[in-house]
Write a protein that holds these residues in place. Structure first.
Motif, PDB file in Angstrom:
ATOM      1  N   PHE A  59      11.299  19.856   6.941  1.00  0.00           N
ATOM      2  CA  PHE A  59       9.964  19.624   6.394  1.00  0.00           C
ATOM      3  C   PHE A  59       9.761  18.165   6.003  1.00  0.00           C
ATOM      4  O   PHE A  59       8.642  17.649   6.080  1.00  0.00           O
ATOM      5  CB  PHE A  59       9.719  20.539   5.195  1.00  0.00           C
ATOM      6  N   VAL A  72       6.531  16.690   4.169  1.00  0.00           N
ATOM      7  CA  VAL A  72       6.296  17.800   3.256  1.00  0.00           C
ATOM      8  C   VAL A  72       7.361  17.745   2.161  1.00  0.00           C
ATOM      9  O   VAL A  72       8.560  17.721   2.457  1.00  0.00           O
ATOM     10  CB  VAL A  72       6.358  19.158   3.982  1.00  0.00           C
ATOM     11  N   ALA A 103       7.826  22.856   0.121  1.00  0.00           N
ATOM     12  CA  ALA A 103       8.606  23.627   1.075  1.00  0.00           C
ATOM     13  C   ALA A 103       9.288  24.828   0.440  1.00  0.00           C
ATOM     14  O   ALA A 103       9.682  25.756   1.155  1.00  0.00           O
ATOM     15  CB  ALA A 103       9.651  22.730   1.743  1.00  0.00           C
TER      16      ALA A 103
END
Length: 243
Positions: free
Chosen positions: A112, A117, A122
């Motif tokens: 991620f 992210v 996540a």
């Protein structure tokens, strides 16, 4: 009744037109490109050494038979290898999410992070994946290893597709030798129809994969033409020195 307000810039639903290059298309490209090029080069080479179209046809048909079997077998073994590799890697991932859970969790975060992210964002995804081990393994196979599960009977279909495509492509340069008795005339016709077929094939391939139809057509014609020219020249030279 409520009316839906439409923006003046709205032009209907957005439909993306990406081309997904499937394994079948790849197999057809492999079979046709080799089928058009190799028998073409062989026929051109033999035309520089023998005067009989009959011999060229027999040699060409023998090459097509051998080539289609060899190419089909190669496609079968490659597809089998892909399937075996996928199964092996999947078993490894299934063991690791149990035996090395913390490491696998960190790998999720790292995946991620590649998409900017954060770990906090996540975490819910990781928690959901941990509730479904099969989905967790699927996720790791796709995003960590970049592997997709091969279709059932992929190896057999790959072998058959490549072999048939090779035969279809290989018969094109041999057609003039089957229809015309004069070897030189047959060679000229073979060059014309094969280069035309290579151009059409290259243009279609370029249009499908989005690389540009003109560039792909020229590239395919140059490769096929160069192979035939080299084969014809070498056969002529060897035939001259052997006399």
């Amino acid at each position: 009744m409520h009316e839906v307000a439409h923006s003046p810039h709205t032009h209907g639903p957005h439909i993306e037109g990406h081309f997904e290059s499937t394994e079948v298309v790849r197999d057809i490209v492999i079979g046709l490109s080799d089928g058009l090029t190799v028998p073409f080069a062989l026929a051109a080479g033999l035309s520089g050494a023998v005067a009989s179209s009959h011999i060229v046809v027999l040699a060409g048909l023998a090459e097509i038979a051998a080539g289609s079997i060899a190419m089909g077998l190669g496609g079968y073994l490659a597809a089998r290898g892909d399937a075996e590799h996928y199964v092996s890697e999947r078993h490894r991932e299934e063991r690791e999410i149990i035996e090395r859970t913390r490491d696998e969790e960190e790998e999720i975060y790292e995946i991620f992070e590649q998409y900017s992210v954060s770990r906090a964002s996540a975490e819910p995804v990781l928690a959901a994946l941990k509730q479904n081990p099969t989905a967790w393994v699927d996720f790791m196979m796709r995003f960590e290893l970049g592997l997709e599960e091969p279709a059932a009977n992929r190896a057999h279909r790959s072998a058959l597709t490549i072999a048939i495509s090779y035969i279809a492509g290989g018969l094109i340069p041999l057609l003039p030798y089957m229809l015309v008795a004069d070897n030189l005339t047959a060679l000229k016709l073979s060059v014309v129809i094969t280069l035309l077929a290579l151009a059409i094939f290259g243009a279609l391939k370029g249009k499908l994969v989005g690389t540009g139809w003109l560039r792909s057509a020229l590239q395919t014609v140059l490769i096929g033409g160069a192979a035939a020219a080299v084969a014809y020249t070498l056969a002529n030279l060897l035939n001259t020195h052997s006399r």
